[in-house]
Design a protein around this motif. Structure first.
Motif, PDB file in Angstrom:
ATOM      1  N   ASP A 288       0.802  -1.222   0.000  1.00  0.00           N
ATOM      2  CA  ASP A 288       0.000   0.000   0.000  1.00  0.00           C
ATOM      3  C   ASP A 288       0.836   1.275   0.000  1.00  0.00           C
ATOM      4  OD1 ASP A 288      -2.336  -1.501   0.025  1.00  0.00           O
ATOM      5  OD2 ASP A 288      -2.390  -1.579   2.214  1.00  0.00           O
ATOM      6  N   GLN A 289       2.106   1.167  -0.349  1.00  0.00           N
ATOM      7  CA  GLN A 289       2.967   2.330  -0.489  1.00  0.00           C
ATOM      8  C   GLN A 289       3.440   2.406  -1.935  1.00  0.00           C
ATOM      9  OE1 GLN A 289       5.556   0.997   2.982  1.00  0.00           O
ATOM     10  NE2 GLN A 289       5.716   3.219   3.147  1.00  0.00           N
ATOM     11  N   VAL A 290       3.483   3.631  -2.456  1.00  0.00           N
ATOM     12  CA  VAL A 290       3.912   3.833  -3.842  1.00  0.00           C
ATOM     13  C   VAL A 290       5.371   4.265  -3.837  1.00  0.00           C
ATOM     14  CG1 VAL A 290       3.519   5.099  -5.980  1.00  0.00           C
ATOM     15  CG2 VAL A 290       1.580   4.432  -4.541  1.00  0.00           C
ATOM     16  N   PHE A 291       6.198   3.549  -4.604  1.00  0.00           N
ATOM     17  CA  PHE A 291       7.615   3.874  -4.716  1.00  0.00           C
ATOM     18  C   PHE A 291       7.974   4.114  -6.178  1.00  0.00           C
ATOM     19  CE2 PHE A 291       7.427   1.120  -0.931  1.00  0.00           C
ATOM     20  CZ  PHE A 291       7.988   1.968   0.002  1.00  0.00           C
ATOM     21  N   ILE A 292       8.924   4.982  -6.384  1.00  0.00           N
ATOM     22  CA  ILE A 292       9.533   5.171  -7.700  1.00  0.00           C
ATOM     23  C   ILE A 292      10.886   4.471  -7.645  1.00  0.00           C
ATOM     24  CG2 ILE A 292      10.367   6.808  -9.413  1.00  0.00           C
ATOM     25  CD1 ILE A 292       7.354   6.823  -9.006  1.00  0.00           C
ATOM     26  N   ILE A 293      11.065   3.434  -8.458  1.00  0.00           N
ATOM     27  CA  ILE A 293      12.277   2.630  -8.362  1.00  0.00           C
ATOM     28  C   ILE A 293      13.107   2.731  -9.639  1.00  0.00           C
ATOM     29  CG2 ILE A 293      11.100   0.992  -6.845  1.00  0.00           C
ATOM     30  CD1 ILE A 293      11.162  -1.029  -9.141  1.00  0.00           C
ATOM     31  N   ASN A 294      14.397   2.595  -9.452  1.00  0.00           N
ATOM     32  CA  ASN A 294      15.353   2.476 -10.551  1.00  0.00           C
ATOM     33  C   ASN A 294      16.179   1.225 -10.287  1.00  0.00           C
ATOM     34  OD1 ASN A 294      15.289   5.231 -12.153  1.00  0.00           O
ATOM     35  ND2 ASN A 294      15.107   5.719  -9.996  1.00  0.00           N
ATOM     36  N   GLU A 503      -7.821   3.687  -1.464  1.00  0.00           N
ATOM     37  CA  GLU A 503      -7.418   4.296  -0.197  1.00  0.00           C
ATOM     38  C   GLU A 503      -8.602   4.464   0.745  1.00  0.00           C
ATOM     39  OE1 GLU A 503      -5.496   7.913  -1.205  1.00  0.00           O
ATOM     40  OE2 GLU A 503      -3.650   6.947  -1.931  1.00  0.00           O
ATOM     41  N   LEU A 504      -9.780   4.651   0.188  1.00  0.00           N
ATOM     42  CA  LEU A 504     -10.981   4.801   1.013  1.00  0.00           C
ATOM     43  C   LEU A 504     -11.613   3.450   1.344  1.00  0.00           C
ATOM     44  CD1 LEU A 504     -12.550   7.891  -0.809  1.00  0.00           C
ATOM     45  CD2 LEU A 504     -11.421   7.866   1.421  1.00  0.00           C
ATOM     46  N   GLY A 505     -10.990   2.361   0.907  1.00  0.00           N
ATOM     47  CA  GLY A 505     -11.509   1.026   1.205  1.00  0.00           C
ATOM     48  C   GLY A 505     -12.658   0.612   0.319  1.00  0.00           C
ATOM     49  N   GLY A 506     -12.829   1.287  -0.819  1.00  0.00           N
ATOM     50  CA  GLY A 506     -13.947   0.965  -1.699  1.00  0.00           C
ATOM     51  C   GLY A 506     -13.518   0.225  -2.942  1.00  0.00           C
ATOM     52  N   TRP A 507     -14.408   0.221  -3.920  1.00  0.00           N
ATOM     53  CA  TRP A 507     -14.096  -0.442  -5.181  1.00  0.00           C
ATOM     54  C   TRP A 507     -14.860   0.262  -6.312  1.00  0.00           C
ATOM     55  CZ3 TRP A 507     -17.426  -2.167  -1.537  1.00  0.00           C
ATOM     56  CH2 TRP A 507     -18.728  -2.512  -1.924  1.00  0.00           C
ATOM     57  N   ILE A 508     -14.482  -0.063  -7.535  1.00  0.00           N
ATOM     58  CA  ILE A 508     -15.062   0.592  -8.703  1.00  0.00           C
ATOM     59  C   ILE A 508     -15.462  -0.462  -9.724  1.00  0.00           C
ATOM     60  CG2 ILE A 508     -12.774   0.956  -9.727  1.00  0.00           C
ATOM     61  CD1 ILE A 508     -13.900   3.523 -11.007  1.00  0.00           C
ATOM     62  N   GLU A 509     -16.623  -0.236 -10.361  1.00  0.00           N
ATOM     63  CA  GLU A 509     -17.120  -1.157 -11.381  1.00  0.00           C
ATOM     64  C   GLU A 509     -17.266  -0.404 -12.706  1.00  0.00           C
ATOM     65  OE1 GLU A 509     -20.753  -2.790 -10.000  1.00  0.00           O
ATOM     66  OE2 GLU A 509     -19.803  -4.099  -8.492  1.00  0.00           O
ATOM     67  N   LEU A 510     -17.033  -1.121 -13.791  1.00  0.00           N
ATOM     68  CA  LEU A 510     -17.151  -0.542 -15.137  1.00  0.00           C
ATOM     69  C   LEU A 510     -18.031  -1.457 -15.985  1.00  0.00           C
ATOM     70  CD1 LEU A 510     -16.453   1.295 -17.519  1.00  0.00           C
ATOM     71  CD2 LEU A 510     -14.299   0.035 -17.775  1.00  0.00           C
ATOM     72  N   THR A 511     -19.076  -0.896 -16.557  1.00  0.00           N
ATOM     73  CA  THR A 511     -19.967  -1.656 -17.450  1.00  0.00           C
ATOM     74  C   THR A 511     -20.296  -0.793 -18.666  1.00  0.00           C
ATOM     75  OG1 THR A 511     -21.930  -0.865 -16.260  1.00  0.00           O
ATOM     76  CG2 THR A 511     -20.979  -2.992 -15.558  1.00  0.00           C
ATOM     77  N   LYS A 526     -19.095   4.005   4.149  1.00  0.00           N
ATOM     78  CA  LYS A 526     -19.243   5.160   5.025  1.00  0.00           C
ATOM     79  C   LYS A 526     -18.323   5.069   6.227  1.00  0.00           C
ATOM     80  CE  LYS A 526     -24.111   6.056   3.922  1.00  0.00           C
ATOM     81  NZ  LYS A 526     -25.484   6.136   4.482  1.00  0.00           N
ATOM     82  N   GLU A 527     -18.070   3.845   6.680  1.00  0.00           N
ATOM     83  CA  GLU A 527     -17.157   3.644   7.800  1.00  0.00           C
ATOM     84  C   GLU A 527     -15.763   3.372   7.272  1.00  0.00           C
ATOM     85  OE1 GLU A 527     -18.596   0.617  10.346  1.00  0.00           O
ATOM     86  OE2 GLU A 527     -20.484   1.653  10.811  1.00  0.00           O
ATOM     87  N   LYS A 528     -14.792   3.929   7.949  1.00  0.00           N
ATOM     88  CA  LYS A 528     -13.398   3.779   7.520  1.00  0.00           C
ATOM     89  C   LYS A 528     -12.970   2.330   7.630  1.00  0.00           C
ATOM     90  CE  LYS A 528      -8.795   5.748   8.108  1.00  0.00           C
ATOM     91  NZ  LYS A 528      -7.962   6.705   8.863  1.00  0.00           N
ATOM     92  N   GLN A 529     -12.407   1.809   6.536  1.00  0.00           N
ATOM     93  CA  GLN A 529     -11.982   0.413   6.499  1.00  0.00           C
ATOM     94  C   GLN A 529     -10.564   0.345   5.974  1.00  0.00           C
ATOM     95  OE1 GLN A 529     -14.786  -1.751   4.116  1.00  0.00           O
ATOM     96  NE2 GLN A 529     -16.552  -1.215   5.386  1.00  0.00           N
ATOM     97  N   THR A 530     -10.056  -0.904   5.977  1.00  0.00           N
ATOM     98  CA  THR A 530      -8.744  -1.122   5.347  1.00  0.00           C
ATOM     99  C   THR A 530      -8.903  -0.953   3.852  1.00  0.00           C
ATOM    100  OG1 THR A 530      -9.186  -3.491   5.191  1.00  0.00           O
ATOM    101  CG2 THR A 530      -7.996  -2.707   7.134  1.00  0.00           C
ATOM    102  N   LYS A 531      -7.788  -0.657   3.210  1.00  0.00           N
ATOM    103  CA  LYS A 531      -7.816  -0.366   1.776  1.00  0.00           C
ATOM    104  C   LYS A 531      -8.167  -1.607   0.996  1.00  0.00           C
ATOM    105  CE  LYS A 531      -4.362   3.187   2.474  1.00  0.00           C
ATOM    106  NZ  LYS A 531      -3.015   3.655   2.206  1.00  0.00           N
ATOM    107  N   GLY A 532      -9.206  -1.487   0.161  1.00  0.00           N
ATOM    108  CA  GLY A 532      -9.638  -2.621  -0.636  1.00  0.00           C
ATOM    109  C   GLY A 532      -8.948  -2.668  -1.962  1.00  0.00           C
ATOM    110  N   GLU A 533      -9.375  -3.606  -2.774  1.00  0.00           N
ATOM    111  CA  GLU A 533      -8.788  -3.794  -4.103  1.00  0.00           C
ATOM    112  C   GLU A 533      -9.779  -3.352  -5.145  1.00  0.00           C
ATOM    113  OE1 GLU A 533      -6.061  -4.593  -6.903  1.00  0.00           O
ATOM    114  OE2 GLU A 533      -5.764  -4.794  -4.751  1.00  0.00           O
TER     115      GLU A 533
END
Length: 535
Positions: A288-294, A503-511, A526-533
């Motif tokens: 859950d951390q974003v890194f810029i790597i070389n 980051e808000l623990g939600g998800w997104i759908e595309l149709t 509405k309640e703060k949760q762990t970050k979902g996929e």
């Protein structure tokens, strides 16, 4: 002033050490050999002297010489000379029972010898003495005669061997040994040179003090560098990690001898080592951390030895950049709103100046009706000022782009939970609506609809358009960073939406709609949760 230290080269140290070791070993072996040879030579000389004396004492001429009181002297002398020549003795004596010399070899000058007590009792004897100024080893044996069943000592035989002759043999052996020692020493030097050359090859020609200096400098640099640095071997096992890397990865201390995939899961760094590809400024997500790597593969002579990874944390900085980007878009939407209203005010002013009062009134009524219809839904059903501000800006932008943006009549939204921030809303709603604007830009019907509700346990945000929709095989790819069908340096909006939703623990759908166009639906707990996929 720092005094300059003198450093011996590695080859000099190795050759000096091996030379000292060889000299020490050869010296010890030489002394040991000399001592053993001296003892062995003396022992052999003693044994030979006694054995020769015994042999002569058993010969009849020697016995007859003693018994006959001087008879058979010539024959005994001949026997003595033969034995002397055969054994290499210095002198041979035949003595009577009183110790007087009855006969001797040619160079014997003694006329009387002292006999030991062992001879008187029929035993042999060995001693060291001097004769004619020379050190000799003397072996003596009794001459025994059997008389009436009894053994009687009637004389003795003494044989002298020069000690110098024994020493000469030892010196000859030592000389031969010294030649071998020199040969071994030369071979040792050659081996030391070869070993030093091999070690220098393994150390890339660096001397030990240079390696130590590089090691100190390496540690100092790793502590000073704020970026994370990790090195692995060819099997992908971590061999080095600096403190900054451990802190970024939330480790208590730098770890080693563990697989790199366990340290940075999801980064797929083993593929870099396998494919020998260099990566520059690649964005990866680890825990859950974003890194810029070389990454850089360590190679020499066509051989791969591992990889070096440098990375820096971009999560917080990226959030700031994304927020600034969305705020800029928000300000542009407000500028568009101001520009649109300015145009309409100028149009009304122009009609009034021309005396076209009826047309001016009609324009005002028409604009009021449009604004009132949307604003009634916006202000009566949606009670979040942040969402109201975002939608107002997008409505003005839609008017400028000649796109119809409508808020669904069934939308309803109360105050937002504390964990849902303005930056998240700007990213999610703003990018979805902007993406819909672009999707309908070339369509004959340019309509975008937005629906928001918080009925239930989730906040639902749905944005649909009348565009062409998203091909089924591209529905996952559109959320990947950098993917876009609109050209280079695009493809970040939906990726940012996906990350903010996660980051808000939600998800997104595309149709896709049956009539055409895409539908993006976001679910935010509405309640703060762990970050979902994101989906």
């Amino acid at each position: 002033m720092v005094k300059k230290r003198f450093h011996f080269s590695l080859q000099t140290k190795i050759m000096g050490l091996i030379a000292a070791l060889l000299i020490f070993v050869i010296g010890v072996l030489t002394v040991t050999f000399a001592v053993q040879q001296t003892k062995e030579g003396r022992k052999q000389a003693e044994q030979l002297a006694v054995q020769t004396a015994r042999t002569i004492s058993y010969m009849p001429p020697a016995k007859e010489l003693i018994v006959s009181k001087g008879g058979q002297a010539a024959e005994a002398q001949e026997v003595i000379e033969q034995m002397k020549e055969q054994t290499g003795a210095y002198a041979i004596y035949v003595l009577d029972e009183k110790g007087m010399v009855r006969t001797a070899s040619e160079n014997s000058g003694n006329k009387h010898l002292t006999r030991s007590r062992e001879i008187l009792f029929g035993g042999s004897h060995v001693s060291e003495t001097k004769t004619d100024g020379q050190r000799v080893i003397r072996g003596s044996a009794p001459i025994i005669e059997e008389q009436k069943g009894r053994s009687q000592v009637i004389g003795s035989v003494s044989v002298d061997f020069l000690q110098t002759k024994t020493e000469q043999g030892i010196k000859r052996h030592l000389r031969d040994l010294s030649f071998m020692a020199v040969l071994v020493l030369l071979l040792g030097f050659a081996g030391a040179a070869a070993l030093a050359k091999s070690i220098r090859k393994d150390t890339l020609g660096l001397e030990p003090h240079e390696i130590a200096s590089l090691y100190r400098e390496r540690n100092a640099m790793l502590r000073a560098i704020k970026e994370g640095i990790i090195a692995t071997n060819r099997e992908g096992i971590v061999t080095m990690m600096n403190v900054s890397a451990a802190e970024m990865l939330k480790l208590s201390e730098p770890v080693m001898n563990v697989p790199i995939d366990d340290v940075m899961p999801g980064a797929e760094l083993m593929s870099v080592l396998e494919q020998e590809e260099m990566q520059s400024n690649q964005e990866v997500c680890v825990n859950d951390q974003v890194f810029i790597i070389n990454t850089k593969v360590m190679t020499q002579g066509g051989q791969r030895y591992g990889i070096v990874i440098s990375f820096r944390e971009k999560t917080e900085l990226k959030k700031l950049i994304d927020t600034l980007t969305e705020v800029r878009k928000y300000s542009e939407d407000l500028r568009a709103q101001t520009h649109e209203f300015s145009n309409k005010l100028y149009a009304i002013l122009g009609l009034l100046e021309l005396g076209e009062y009826d047309e001016a009134i009609e324009l005002i009524k028409e604009e009021y009706a449009i604004q009132n219809e949307q604003h009634d839904i916006l202000f009566q059903n949606i009670h979040s000022q942040q969402v109201q501000a975002i939608l107002l800006g997008k409505m003005s932008k839609a008017s400028e782009k000649k796109v119809k943006l409508s808020i669904d009549d069934n939308s309803t939204l109360g105050p937002l939970p504390p964990h849902v921030g303005l930056s998240h809303l700007i990213t999610i709603i703003g990018n979805l609506i902007d993406n819909a604007f672009e999707a309908v830009a070339d369509q004959s019907v340019q309509e975008v609809s937005c629906f928001i509700t918080d009925i239930g346990r989730d906040i639902v945000i749905e944005v649909s358009d009348t565009g062409l929709g998203v091909p089924p095989d591209k529905m996952e790819a559109v959320f990947e960073r950098g993917y876009s069908s609109k050209g280079m340096k695009r493809g970040y909006g939906l990726a940012n939406v996906k990350e903010s939703v996660r980051e808000l623990g939600g998800w997104i759908e595309l149709t896709n709609q049956k009539s055409g166009g895409a539908v993006f639906t976001v679910f935010i707990p509405k309640e703060k949760q762990t970050k979902g996929e994101s989906i």
